[in-house]
Each structure stands twice: as structure tokens, then as C-alpha cells.
Motif scaffolding. Structure first.
Motif, PDB file in Angstrom:
ATOM      1  N   TYR A  24      -8.159   0.664   4.159  1.00 42.92           N
ATOM      2  CA  TYR A  24      -7.101   1.482   4.480  1.00 42.92           C
ATOM      3  C   TYR A  24      -7.415   3.083   3.915  1.00 42.92           C
ATOM      4  O   TYR A  24      -8.153   3.068   3.221  1.00 42.92           O
ATOM      5  N   SER A  25      -6.862   3.893   4.553  1.00 36.59           N
ATOM      6  CA  SER A  25      -6.882   5.406   4.723  1.00 36.59           C
ATOM      7  C   SER A  25      -5.627   5.823   4.700  1.00 36.59           C
ATOM      8  O   SER A  25      -4.649   5.561   5.486  1.00 36.59           O
ATOM      9  N   THR A  26      -5.367   7.209   4.257  1.00 35.56           N
ATOM     10  CA  THR A  26      -4.099   7.749   4.631  1.00 35.56           C
ATOM     11  C   THR A  26      -4.240   9.047   5.322  1.00 35.56           C
ATOM     12  O   THR A  26      -5.358   9.781   5.392  1.00 35.56           O
ATOM     13  N   ASN A  39       5.082   6.308   4.415  1.00 37.16           N
ATOM     14  CA  ASN A  39       4.039   6.202   3.525  1.00 37.16           C
ATOM     15  C   ASN A  39       3.666   4.788   2.784  1.00 37.16           C
ATOM     16  O   ASN A  39       3.011   4.741   1.645  1.00 37.16           O
ATOM     17  N   SER A  65       1.402   5.420  -0.176  1.00 40.45           N
ATOM     18  CA  SER A  65       0.448   6.693  -0.250  1.00 40.45           C
ATOM     19  C   SER A  65       1.536   7.783  -0.558  1.00 40.45           C
ATOM     20  O   SER A  65       2.858   7.542  -0.666  1.00 40.45           O
ATOM     21  N   ARG A  93       0.709   8.975   6.163  1.00 34.69           N
ATOM     22  CA  ARG A  93       0.995   7.652   6.807  1.00 34.69           C
ATOM     23  C   ARG A  93      -0.334   6.855   6.497  1.00 34.69           C
ATOM     24  O   ARG A  93      -1.101   7.360   5.900  1.00 34.69           O
ATOM     25  N   ILE A  94      -0.475   5.559   6.813  1.00 29.49           N
ATOM     26  CA  ILE A  94      -1.371   4.636   6.341  1.00 29.49           C
ATOM     27  C   ILE A  94      -2.336   4.229   7.632  1.00 29.49           C
ATOM     28  O   ILE A  94      -1.400   3.661   8.591  1.00 29.49           O
ATOM     29  N   ASP A 113      -1.442   1.790  12.638  1.00 25.20           N
ATOM     30  CA  ASP A 113      -0.898   2.902  11.846  1.00 25.20           C
ATOM     31  C   ASP A 113       0.211   2.714  11.489  1.00 25.20           C
ATOM     32  O   ASP A 113       1.223   2.235  12.327  1.00 25.20           O
ATOM     33  N   ILE A 164       0.971  -1.230   0.038  1.00 25.07           N
ATOM     34  CA  ILE A 164       0.078   0.218   0.119  1.00 25.07           C
ATOM     35  C   ILE A 164       0.915   1.061   0.073  1.00 25.07           C
ATOM     36  O   ILE A 164       1.686   1.244   1.031  1.00 25.07           O
TER      37      ILE A 164
END
Length: 161
Positions: free
Chosen positions: A98-100, A77, A25, A30-31, A73, A23
């Protein structure tokens, strides 16, 4: 934002699996991982989450069975998810979203079921409050949490309600 599903989820994954997801970003972000469903044959099948893309990156967690963290978390990135299944038996698998978020902000804490959230700013120093709807009581976390710096890491002041 996105989703990572084990192969054939929710029908159950096959034997002898070895899968890797990266993943990526934006640099400087951060993820945040949210484990929505998790069922792997313990202790033989497992998911390892690493902070970075390299094989020898720092391990953030190794998970098996039906127990999983609700949130995780990254510090960088890039997250590396490694899934391994042995030659026999299998579970349902996993469903992870997941989100950033930026270095000076906390991950989106979401809005609990049967509750209202007050506050939509997740920047360092900001707070959010959660109030349950009539007839419901808070079962975990604090009513108000603040995005703060703790040992050099930006994180919520307490468990997400």
C-alpha cells in the motif's frame, strides 16, 4: 508505504482465521492497494476491503480464489482489511503493498517491467506516458494517461499500462 501479508505467507495460512488490518494515513490523503500475489480457497476463504475503520464501512471489494484486482483505491484515509478462513483447506495467502496519495492526485502507477515511464507528477491535470523497450509490446492500458476528475473522484483517465 507498507506491506500486508496473510499469516505465514507464502507458506499458506492456517484454518479458522479471522484477521483485521487497519491502514491509517494522514487525514486528507487516500490509500492505494496493489495486489502482488493472491491465492485463497474459493469461495470459503475471502478478503474484504472496506473504506473506513468501522465494521459497517462501505465495502470496496470482496475477493477469493486466485483472481484479484491489480489495484484498489480508498476514498478516505483509512482502509479496513478483513480476512476470514474456514475450517478446512487453505491457499498460499496474499501479499499486498500500500501507498498513500493526496486528494488532488492519482496513485503512483508504477513502472511496468521492460518499459520506461515519462512523467513523475501525479497531480490533477498531469499526464504520464509509458514506452516499451525494444522488442516488447504494450499488452494493456493506454500509452498516455492523465490524472483527471471523474464523477467527483480523482483518477487516471484509463487503465495503467
Amino acid at each position: 508505504m507498507g506491506t500486508v501479508l496473510s499469516p505465514d505467507y507464502p507458506e499458506g495460512y492456517s484454518n479458522n482465521m479471522n484477521c483485521v488490518w487497519l491502514i491509517l494515513s494522514e487525514p486528507g490523503s487516500r490509500i492505494h492497494l496493489a495486489f502482488n500475489d493472491f491465492d485463497l480457497e474459493a469461495p470459503y476463504d475471502f478478503l474484504t476491503v472496506k473504506d473506513g475503520e468501522l465494521l459497517d464501512a462501505t465495502v470496496l471489494g470482496r475477493f477469493s480464489g486466485a483472481e484479484s484486482p491489480s489495484h484498489l483505491d480508498s476514498n478516505t484515509n483509512i482502509l479496513r482489511l478483513e480476512f476470514q478462513a474456514d475450517h478446512s483447506m487453505a491457499g498460499r495467502g496474499f501479499n499486498i503493498t500500500y501507498s498513500t496519495f493526496g486528494h488532488n492526485e492519482c496513485p503512483d502507477p508504477g513502472i511496468p517491467i521492460n518499459a520506461k515511464r515519462f512523467g513523475d507528477n501525479f497531480q490533477l491535470g498531469s499526464s504520464i506516458s509509458v514506452i516499451c523497450e525494444d522488442g516488447f509490446i504494450k499488452t494493456q492500458g493506454a500509452q498516455t494517461i492523465t490524472c483527471e476528475l471523474d464523477n467527483g473522484k480523482v483518477m487516471w483517465s484509463g487503465p495503467i499500462p
